[in-house]
Enzyme design. Sequence first.
Site, short mmCIF file in Angstrom:
data_model
loop_
_atom_site.label_atom_id
_atom_site.label_comp_id
_atom_site.label_asym_id
_atom_site.label_seq_id
_atom_site.Cartn_x
_atom_site.Cartn_y
_atom_site.Cartn_z
N GLY A 78 0.71 -1.10 -0.02
CA GLY A 78 -0.01 0.07 0.01
C GLY A 78 1.00 1.25 0.09
N LEU A 79 0.25 2.27 0.20
CA LEU A 79 1.09 3.66 0.19
C LEU A 79 2.24 3.53 1.28
CD1 LEU A 79 1.77 6.61 -1.04
CD2 LEU A 79 0.03 7.35 0.63
N ALA A 80 1.95 3.09 2.54
CA ALA A 80 3.13 2.96 3.75
C ALA A 80 4.26 2.19 2.97
CB ALA A 80 2.54 2.27 4.75
N SER B 138 -5.93 -0.76 0.44
CA SER B 138 -6.89 0.41 0.92
C SER B 138 -6.49 1.59 0.34
CB SER B 138 -7.02 0.62 2.42
OG SER B 138 -7.50 -0.47 3.31
N SER B 139 -5.10 1.83 0.37
CA SER B 139 -4.57 3.22 -0.28
C SER B 139 -5.08 3.48 -1.55
CB SER B 139 -3.06 3.15 -0.34
OG SER B 139 -2.44 2.73 1.02
N ALA C 284 -8.62 5.23 -1.35
CA ALA C 284 -9.14 6.48 -0.61
C ALA C 284 -9.37 7.51 -1.43
CB ALA C 284 -7.67 6.97 -0.03
N GLU D 231 -12.82 18.50 5.40
CA GLU D 231 -13.56 17.30 5.78
C GLU D 231 -13.76 17.54 7.34
OE1 GLU D 231 -11.14 13.85 4.82
OE2 GLU D 231 -12.06 13.67 2.86
N HIS E 93 -16.94 3.74 9.47
CA HIS E 93 -17.55 4.95 8.53
C HIS E 93 -19.18 4.93 8.44
CE1 HIS E 93 -17.73 7.83 5.33
NE2 HIS E 93 -16.40 7.98 5.24
N ARG F 37 -17.09 11.19 13.19
CA ARG F 37 -17.45 10.19 12.43
C ARG F 37 -18.20 9.13 13.19
NH1 ARG F 37 -13.05 8.16 8.21
NH2 ARG F 37 -13.37 9.93 6.94
N HIS G 154 -14.37 0.62 8.96
CA HIS G 154 -13.26 1.33 7.88
C HIS G 154 -11.86 1.58 8.25
CE1 HIS G 154 -13.09 4.32 4.89
NE2 HIS G 154 -12.66 5.11 5.76
N GLU H 125 -1.60 1.69 8.45
CA GLU H 125 -2.54 1.34 9.35
C GLU H 125 -2.18 0.19 10.22
OE1 GLU H 125 -6.59 1.35 7.29
OE2 GLU H 125 -7.17 0.47 8.90
N ARG I 278 -9.83 8.34 14.51
CA ARG I 278 -8.91 9.24 13.34
C ARG I 278 -9.52 10.48 12.80
NH1 ARG I 278 -8.54 7.76 7.41
NH2 ARG I 278 -10.36 7.33 7.87
N SER J 147 -4.79 9.45 8.00
CA SER J 147 -4.08 7.91 7.67
C SER J 147 -2.97 8.01 6.63
CB SER J 147 -5.11 6.91 7.57
OG SER J 147 -6.14 7.20 7.07
C1 LIG Z 1 -12.46 3.31 0.93
C2 LIG Z 1 -11.44 3.85 1.83
C3 LIG Z 1 -11.28 5.07 1.81
C4 LIG Z 1 -10.22 5.81 2.28
N1 LIG Z 1 -10.10 7.33 2.43
C5 LIG Z 1 -9.11 7.88 2.95
C6 LIG Z 1 -8.83 9.22 2.78
O1 LIG Z 1 -9.43 9.88 1.95
N2 LIG Z 1 -7.62 9.50 3.59
C7 LIG Z 1 -6.91 9.03 4.33
O2 LIG Z 1 -6.03 9.39 4.98
N3 LIG Z 1 -7.54 7.68 4.74
C8 LIG Z 1 -8.44 6.99 3.94
N4 LIG Z 1 -8.44 5.71 4.03
C9 LIG Z 1 -7.89 4.94 5.09
C10 LIG Z 1 -6.22 4.68 4.20
O3 LIG Z 1 -6.57 4.43 2.76
C11 LIG Z 1 -5.57 3.45 4.88
O4 LIG Z 1 -5.64 3.65 6.17
C12 LIG Z 1 -4.12 3.54 4.33
O5 LIG Z 1 -4.18 3.45 2.74
C13 LIG Z 1 -3.43 2.34 4.75
O6 LIG Z 1 -2.30 2.10 4.05
P1 LIG Z 1 -1.29 1.01 4.32
O7 LIG Z 1 -0.16 1.13 3.50
O8 LIG Z 1 -1.05 0.82 5.58
O9 LIG Z 1 -2.39 -0.31 3.97
P2 LIG Z 1 -2.99 -0.66 2.63
O10 LIG Z 1 -3.14 0.40 1.76
O11 LIG Z 1 -4.22 -1.30 3.02
O12 LIG Z 1 -1.85 -1.93 1.99
C14 LIG Z 1 -1.87 -2.91 2.76
C15 LIG Z 1 -0.80 -3.99 1.68
O13 LIG Z 1 -0.52 -5.20 2.55
C16 LIG Z 1 -0.88 -6.13 1.79
N5 LIG Z 1 -1.00 -7.35 2.61
C17 LIG Z 1 -2.21 -7.48 3.51
N6 LIG Z 1 -1.88 -8.92 4.05
C18 LIG Z 1 -0.74 -9.27 3.49
C19 LIG Z 1 0.04 -10.31 3.88
N7 LIG Z 1 -0.33 -11.34 4.90
N8 LIG Z 1 1.17 -10.53 3.35
C20 LIG Z 1 1.68 -9.82 2.41
N9 LIG Z 1 1.04 -8.71 2.22
C21 LIG Z 1 -0.12 -8.30 2.68
C22 LIG Z 1 -2.06 -5.85 0.73
O14 LIG Z 1 -2.26 -6.83 -0.33
C23 LIG Z 1 -1.69 -4.41 0.60
O15 LIG Z 1 -0.83 -4.40 -0.47
C24 LIG Z 1 -9.60 5.10 3.30
C25 LIG Z 1 -9.84 3.88 3.53
C26 LIG Z 1 -10.78 3.12 2.82
C27 LIG Z 1 -11.02 1.63 2.72
#
Ligand SMILES: Cc1cc2nc3c(=O)[nH]c(=O)nc-3n(C[C@H](O)[C@H](O)[C@H](O)COP(=O)(O)OP(=O)(O)OC[C@H]3O[C@@H](n4cnc5c(N)ncnc54)[C@H](O)[C@@H]3O)c2cc1C
Length: 532
Positions: A19-21, A47-48, A51, A119, A238, A284, A343, A367, A378, A383
């Site tokens: 994801g983005l992180a 999830s990223s 968003a 927001e 949400h 929220r 959410h 996350e 939050r 996030s």
């Molecule tokens: C519909 C929606 C809208 C949102 N809108 C916003 C917004 O506008 N602004 C904001 O700040 N936040 C928003 N959020 C929250 C935000 O998107 C997330 O908190 C953030 O993107 C999390 O980023 P991440 O990189 O930690 O995780 P993610 O983007 O969820 O990435 C997780 C990654 O880990 C991988 N993974 C999972 N399990 C495993 C495993 N066992 N082994 C290997 N890889 C695995 C997944 O496939 C994915 O590649 C939203 C969330 C959703 C669901």
Amino acid sequence: MTTYDNTLNADGALIVGAGLAGLFCALKLAPRPVTVISPKPLGFGASSAWAQGGVAAAIGAGDSSHAHAIDTEIAGAGIVDEAVAESVTAEAKARIEDLARWGTPFDRNAAGEFQLGREAAHSKNRIVRVEGDRAGYAIMQAMIARVRETPSIRVVEGLTVVDLARADGRIIGVFARKLGDRYGEPVFIRARATILAAGGLGGLYAVTTNPPGVRGHAMGMAARAGAVIGDPEFVQFHPTAIATGADPAPLATEALRGEGAILVNDLGERFMPPIHPDAELAPRDIVARANFRQIKSGRKVFLDTRKALGARILTAFPTVAKYCADAGIDPVNGMIPVTPAAHYHMGGVKVDETGRTSLPGLWVCGEASCTGLHGANRLASNSLLEAIVYGARIAADISGLEPVRANMAPFPGIAWDQKEGEAAEEQLRNLDAVQDLRHVMTDLVGVERNADELKDALRRIAHLERTGRGVTRAFLNMTSSATLVAAGALKREESRGGHFRTDFPDTSETWAHHTEMTLDEALALRASLSGG
Ligand SMILES: Cc1cc2nc3c(=O)[nH]c(=O)nc-3n(C[C@H](O)[C@H](O)[C@H](O)COP(=O)(O)OP(=O)(O)OC[C@H]3O[C@@H](n4cnc5c(N)ncnc54)[C@H](O)[C@@H]3O)c2cc1C
């Protein structure tokens, strides 16, 4: 040194999750070598990419990072770590500039300045956006393109991590399987530094906005390895997922309410104004509970965008418009049925200001982590900000450990196979034990909680672990996360932010602090319940 039959070497740092992180951390590490594991092709399963709002950053005239930090603390209901809020909001501008420099096409005005949206619970316009509601998708596309052209980043698509590998008290890598290979011998991937960026746990719930693979695997595997978990009980629901019965439920972004959309029930009553002075733009958790109570009392809830947006919804919110079209809903002339949905997880693996966990060798960002930024609730769009700030901090922290080396060869014999991957995902989605677990979480550990239901949930989770057909390490990661959330919720005998106890509806000063819990502690609590 521990040896395993089936071993690969990451040749440097290893990032679990794309994801983005994860991607931001990988880019910040360049040109130091790093391997990124993604169960699906980049851009899918995170999830990223979904968003809609954007990223919060105090970069407008008259705004300040201190004001952003204060809003964050108010939203977090008394338990945000002040120093974390001040430092993260202060770094926002630099990280947004990184995103822009790496190709994110943020919305800008005629003078070239960022166009900032508003927001709920933000005192200023401070959300950087892309094409209205396409921020996540656009940011991810830009980062993916950059990652693909960075030779020091090895991307491995088609692998799922099921366990962290531990030796002599240190995390030394991970065990991973091809997506869908539930029983085969996992491959051990050795790494000098392991960074868990595998997302939150919304998918542990039957009604969620999160992608199907985001089901608490990250927190569960870290907890099983012994990591300290922070604030597991705090899940954000949400208020306005689109209620079409689809799994996951598509989101109708809060920005619609920011534009003036209102909530009404099927009697045509607008129910938010008597509940909170900010009506539909109340925090929220308050809006989610109001919707939940309407639905529990037999009403249906709708988001009415007609007066506020009319036909403009089609161009200003193309993602929502598409979700509506797919479900046969006409938001220009009719209303959008909505429901609360799991959410975001404020809790996660507890980390310090550099992303280090209680386990040497393991860092966590995004996350999956609990940094102390969000407290009990939050603030919208904080996030993605947290994901990039901690992705960058972790890269800085581990850079000293890594030699600079430019080119990473692919791992032999591991590649995403679309047909196999999709079949495996479908199979996992339909596992009875997984579906039962998700219903336990939505029904008993949801928007409103009480001691009897939480105890019932813990007993049922234990039962599923013992008897669930096809119990695997991946399933244990899910049940471990579920156990932590339910145990944390049972222990916290008050209501605060995203955690609402009908048997303890007030906020209590004695609980004005974070929760820290290990899996052993949560399991002991579970075992102490009769039948647990
Ligand atoms: C519909 C929606 C809208 C949102 N809108 C916003 C917004 O506008 N602004 C904001 O700040 N936040 C928003 N959020 C929250 C935000 O998107 C997330 O908190 C953030 O993107 C999390 O980023 P991440 O990189 O930690 O995780 P993610 O983007 O969820 O990435 C997780 C990654 O880990 C991988 N993974 C999972 N399990 C495993 C495993 N066992 N082994 C290997 N890889 C695995 C997944 O496939 C994915 O590649 C939203 C969330 C959703 C669901």
